[in-house]
Design a protein around this motif. Structure first.
Motif, PDB file in Angstrom:
ATOM      1  N   PRO A 266       0.823  -1.215   0.000  1.00  0.00           N
ATOM      2  CA  PRO A 266       0.000   0.000   0.000  1.00  0.00           C
ATOM      3  C   PRO A 266       0.856   1.263   0.000  1.00  0.00           C
ATOM      4  N   VAL A 267       0.327   2.298  -0.628  1.00  0.00           N
ATOM      5  CA  VAL A 267       1.047   3.574  -0.734  1.00  0.00           C
ATOM      6  C   VAL A 267       0.072   4.714  -0.461  1.00  0.00           C
ATOM      7  N   LEU A 268       0.507   5.671   0.368  1.00  0.00           N
ATOM      8  CA  LEU A 268      -0.279   6.879   0.585  1.00  0.00           C
ATOM      9  C   LEU A 268       0.052   7.890  -0.501  1.00  0.00           C
ATOM     10  N   ARG A 269      -0.971   8.516  -1.062  1.00  0.00           N
ATOM     11  CA  ARG A 269      -0.786   9.420  -2.196  1.00  0.00           C
ATOM     12  C   ARG A 269      -0.918  10.871  -1.776  1.00  0.00           C
ATOM     13  N   GLU A 270      -0.332  11.235  -0.613  1.00  0.00           N
ATOM     14  CA  GLU A 270      -0.415  12.609  -0.120  1.00  0.00           C
ATOM     15  C   GLU A 270       0.290  13.569  -1.075  1.00  0.00           C
ATOM     16  N   ASP A 271       1.442  13.149  -1.571  1.00  0.00           N
ATOM     17  CA  ASP A 271       2.217  13.979  -2.482  1.00  0.00           C
ATOM     18  C   ASP A 271       2.614  13.110  -3.666  1.00  0.00           C
ATOM     19  N   GLU A 272       1.963  13.347  -4.819  1.00  0.00           N
ATOM     20  CA  GLU A 272       2.208  12.506  -5.977  1.00  0.00           C
ATOM     21  C   GLU A 272       3.609  12.681  -6.542  1.00  0.00           C
TER      22      GLU A 272
ATOM     23  N   HIS B   5      15.393  -6.082  -0.046  1.00  0.00           N
ATOM     24  CA  HIS B   5      15.989  -7.245   0.626  1.00  0.00           C
ATOM     25  C   HIS B   5      17.224  -7.641  -0.172  1.00  0.00           C
ATOM     26  N   PRO B   6      18.314  -8.016   0.495  1.00  0.00           N
ATOM     27  CA  PRO B   6      19.550  -8.353  -0.227  1.00  0.00           C
ATOM     28  C   PRO B   6      19.427  -9.546  -1.163  1.00  0.00           C
ATOM     29  N   CYS B   7      18.416 -10.380  -0.970  1.00  0.00           N
ATOM     30  CA  CYS B   7      18.260 -11.561  -1.818  1.00  0.00           C
ATOM     31  C   CYS B   7      17.402 -11.307  -3.055  1.00  0.00           C
ATOM     32  N   PHE B   8      16.792 -10.111  -3.146  1.00  0.00           N
ATOM     33  CA  PHE B   8      15.810  -9.877  -4.209  1.00  0.00           C
ATOM     34  C   PHE B   8      16.150  -8.665  -5.067  1.00  0.00           C
ATOM     35  N   LYS B   9      15.695  -8.743  -6.319  1.00  0.00           N
ATOM     36  CA  LYS B   9      15.759  -7.620  -7.251  1.00  0.00           C
ATOM     37  C   LYS B   9      14.340  -7.275  -7.684  1.00  0.00           C
ATOM     38  N   LEU B  10      13.972  -6.013  -7.549  1.00  0.00           N
ATOM     39  CA  LEU B  10      12.644  -5.557  -7.977  1.00  0.00           C
ATOM     40  C   LEU B  10      12.645  -5.387  -9.489  1.00  0.00           C
ATOM     41  N   ILE B  11      11.732  -6.083 -10.193  1.00  0.00           N
ATOM     42  CA  ILE B  11      11.709  -5.994 -11.650  1.00  0.00           C
ATOM     43  C   ILE B  11      10.451  -5.305 -12.191  1.00  0.00           C
ATOM     44  N   ALA B  12       9.415  -5.150 -11.350  1.00  0.00           N
ATOM     45  CA  ALA B  12       8.201  -4.484 -11.827  1.00  0.00           C
ATOM     46  C   ALA B  12       7.416  -3.924 -10.651  1.00  0.00           C
ATOM     47  N   SER B  13       6.850  -2.744 -10.841  1.00  0.00           N
ATOM     48  CA  SER B  13       5.948  -2.138  -9.848  1.00  0.00           C
ATOM     49  C   SER B  13       4.781  -1.523 -10.605  1.00  0.00           C
ATOM     50  N   SER B  14       3.566  -1.965 -10.293  1.00  0.00           N
ATOM     51  CA  SER B  14       2.369  -1.547 -11.025  1.00  0.00           C
ATOM     52  C   SER B  14       1.350  -0.992 -10.049  1.00  0.00           C
ATOM     53  N   GLU B  15       1.019   0.280 -10.214  1.00  0.00           N
ATOM     54  CA  GLU B  15       0.132   0.958  -9.263  1.00  0.00           C
ATOM     55  C   GLU B  15      -1.328   0.813  -9.654  1.00  0.00           C
TER      56      GLU B  15
ATOM     57  N   SER C  83      -3.375   4.090  -2.610  1.00  0.00           N
ATOM     58  CA  SER C  83      -3.271   3.162  -3.740  1.00  0.00           C
ATOM     59  C   SER C  83      -2.468   1.946  -3.294  1.00  0.00           C
ATOM     60  N   ARG C  84      -2.460   0.937  -4.113  1.00  0.00           N
ATOM     61  CA  ARG C  84      -1.633  -0.217  -3.822  1.00  0.00           C
ATOM     62  C   ARG C  84      -0.791  -0.526  -5.060  1.00  0.00           C
ATOM     63  N   VAL C  85       0.406  -1.009  -4.822  1.00  0.00           N
ATOM     64  CA  VAL C  85       1.351  -1.269  -5.904  1.00  0.00           C
ATOM     65  C   VAL C  85       1.679  -2.761  -5.907  1.00  0.00           C
ATOM     66  N   LEU C  86       1.545  -3.381  -7.059  1.00  0.00           N
ATOM     67  CA  LEU C  86       1.910  -4.783  -7.194  1.00  0.00           C
ATOM     68  C   LEU C  86       3.410  -4.852  -7.466  1.00  0.00           C
ATOM     69  N   LEU C  87       4.143  -5.406  -6.509  1.00  0.00           N
ATOM     70  CA  LEU C  87       5.587  -5.525  -6.625  1.00  0.00           C
ATOM     71  C   LEU C  87       5.945  -6.938  -7.080  1.00  0.00           C
ATOM     72  N   THR C  88       6.811  -7.016  -8.060  1.00  0.00           N
ATOM     73  CA  THR C  88       7.318  -8.308  -8.539  1.00  0.00           C
ATOM     74  C   THR C  88       8.817  -8.339  -8.315  1.00  0.00           C
ATOM     75  N   MET C  89       9.260  -9.295  -7.501  1.00  0.00           N
ATOM     76  CA  MET C  89      10.674  -9.423  -7.169  1.00  0.00           C
ATOM     77  C   MET C  89      11.181 -10.803  -7.589  1.00  0.00           C
ATOM     78  N   VAL C  90      12.438 -10.852  -7.980  1.00  0.00           N
ATOM     79  CA  VAL C  90      13.090 -12.102  -8.369  1.00  0.00           C
ATOM     80  C   VAL C  90      14.221 -12.389  -7.394  1.00  0.00           C
ATOM     81  N   LYS C  91      14.306 -13.632  -6.937  1.00  0.00           N
ATOM     82  CA  LYS C  91      15.385 -14.009  -6.028  1.00  0.00           C
ATOM     83  C   LYS C  91      16.678 -14.165  -6.824  1.00  0.00           C
ATOM     84  N   THR C  92      17.679 -13.370  -6.460  1.00  0.00           N
ATOM     85  CA  THR C  92      18.940 -13.351  -7.196  1.00  0.00           C
ATOM     86  C   THR C  92      20.131 -13.800  -6.356  1.00  0.00           C
TER      87      THR C  92
END
Length: 477
Positions: A371-377, A386-396, A404-413
């Motif tokens: 979840p994300v607060l949209r006080e200041d866009e 996290h040291p084990c993960f790489k963020l590859i996609a964020s979809s609001e 709002s809520r953001v769908l985070l997709t992370m890959v274990k690297t």
């Protein structure tokens, strides 16, 4: 080769991310480097039309047919700002690409689609007749043609109709490669589902999450906040083995009766049953010491305290230190429902990342909502790391003017090392010893629903704010 991708005009942030994830599923690593995007001439970045470079038609077909948001994928034969330009473009398209689909022993159909305007049936027929310069030799078959051709037309619309602005109209003509299954979402829509809860995931979002997680036959997908199983149903539809857990034993064991529970949802759609549904606490996971790399993907919607607050084992008095740990007497264990206390978002996400780092295979995916607060866009949003993960996609997905809520997709690297485990244990102790502090600092509900200065102003100010609101709603669709 470049293909024209026509998206459904909704969930704008999710569209490219879904295609890129499906490309990962169907392409080799070498082919994946060639994936590129570009916009048609004069089109806004939120336009439903995008060009995508894919390694082969076979890959394009697989992506389009599995996608939820791709309305259609096309081999573009021509485009232009007018029908004269379109004709010139089609004539210039290589004959060796066109002729195999114009043979006398084939059947075809020409469809008309628009965006930002409506054409009458008479206008559509007139436009179809205008393609007399294409040497079709086959027979027309309106029900089941071998080849489908599409004429797609946009209008030169501005900010007065709520659609992304385009400087001038654009016309496309191409051969259909594939498109989303139109029967998928009506089949799985929530209103016809046997067992529902207050936080059941919408079917469309659940299938998008399953695509982001690359759910396929042979993979094991886990949801630590399974609830009524909506996300696992989407993963099971794509052939994945599923497993879930929830802290509320009444949800995973009882439901609303023997014929209205999580299991009955899978039975309703004829899907393989989950391997197991556990009564388990994300804060105190049940896995034995040393168990690692079991799941191919973890997909979930963690409780963040808006529709339903997070809970963890312990009860209020135990978590506040009023009473010490205790054992339930043997004569009271039958039918006993363990006490739970508040579980803050900060702690919940920390535990989820630690669980995923330990239990996902290398290259496995963690897909979850944040979840994300949209006080200041304009303010930069910082997502969990996290040291084990790489963020590859964020979809609001915008849910209100403030939240709002953001769908985070992370890959274990990286591997889950003893140093990472020790840092997680230290943080876990901090959460436990400072429960009241984190309960206050990590509560999203009050931030979302507390009144703002704008809400306290008079009706005149509210009206002025409403009038200043831009016509084009962007990600609100």
């Amino acid at each position: 080769m470049w293909y024209l991708c026509f998206f459904f005009h909704r969930l704008l942030d999710y569209r490219k991310a879904e295609v890129e994830s499906l490309a990962q599923l169907f392409c080799s690593e070498l082919e994946l480097h060639d994936l590129q995007w570009r916009l048609p001439l004069h089109h806004h970045q939120d336009s439903p039309f995008h060009f995508v470079n894919l390694p082969s038609e076979e890959v394009a077909i697989k992506i389009a047919n599995r996608s939820v948001l791709v309305k259609g994928m096309y081999e573009l034969w021509g485009e232009g700002g007018s029908y004269e330009e379109l004709e010139e473009s089609i004539r210039n398209y290589p004959d060796e690409r066109k002729l195999p689909y114009l043979e006398s022993d084939s059947t075809f159909k020409i469809n008309v689609d628009t965006f930002g305007k409506v054409l009458s049936l008479q206008d559509q027929t007139q436009r179809i007749k205008g393609f007399h310069y294409i040497p079709f030799k086959g027979r027309v078959n309106l029900r089941n043609p071998e080849h489908k051709f599409w004429l797609m037309e946009t209008d030169n619309y501005g900010a007065n109709n709520g659609l992304p602005p385009i400087v001038e109209r654009r016309i496309f003509f191409g051969r259909e490669i594939g498109g989303a299954d139109r029967k998928l979402l009506p089949t799985y829509e929530l209103k016809s589902r046997t067992y529902l809860g207050p936080t059941a995931m919408d079917a469309e979002i659940a299938f998008l999450m399953a695509n982001q997680a690359l759910a396929t036959p042979g993979k094991l997908v886990y949801d630590p906040f399974v609830g009524t199983g909506s996300i696992l149903i989407a993963a099971a539809h794509y052939g994945a083995m599923t497993m879930g857990a929830d802290i509320d034993i009444r949800v995973v064991r009882d439901g609303k009766g023997p014929d209205c529970n999580v299991w009955s949802n899978f039975k309703q759609y004829g899907l393989p049953m989950p391997i197991a549904l556990l009564r388990a606490d994300n804060n105190l996971p049940p896995w034995r010491y040393g168990l690692k790399e079991v799941f191919d993907a973890i997909i979930c919607d963690p409780p963040y305290g808006v529709r339903a607050g997070g809970r963890k084992s312990g009860g209020r008095k135990l978590l506040k230190g009023v009473v010490g740990p205790y054992t339930v007497p043997a004569d009271k264990r039958t039918g006993h429902i363990p006490s739970t206390g508040a579980y803050t978002l900060v702690e919940c996400v920390h535990d989820l990342l630690d669980l995923a780092a330990r239990m996902l295979v290398m290259g496995g995916r963690l897909v979850f909502f944040y979840p994300v607060l949209r006080e200041d866009e304009n303010a930069e949003t910082h997502f969990p790391e996290h040291p084990c993960f790489k963020l590859i996609a964020s979809s609001e997905q915008i849910l209100s003017s403030r939240y709002s809520r953001v769908l985070l997709t992370m890959v274990k690297t990286s591997q889950y090392t003893e140093e990472v485990a020790e840092a997680a244990r230290s943080k876990h102790i901090d959460f436990k010893e400072n429960h009241l502090k984190w309960l206050e600092d990590g509560n999203l509900h009050s931030a979302v629903f507390s009144p703002t200065d704008a809400q306290l102003n008079g009706a005149g100010d509210a009206k002025a704010t409403k009038e200043q609101k831009p016509k084009y709603r962007g990600k609100y669709v």
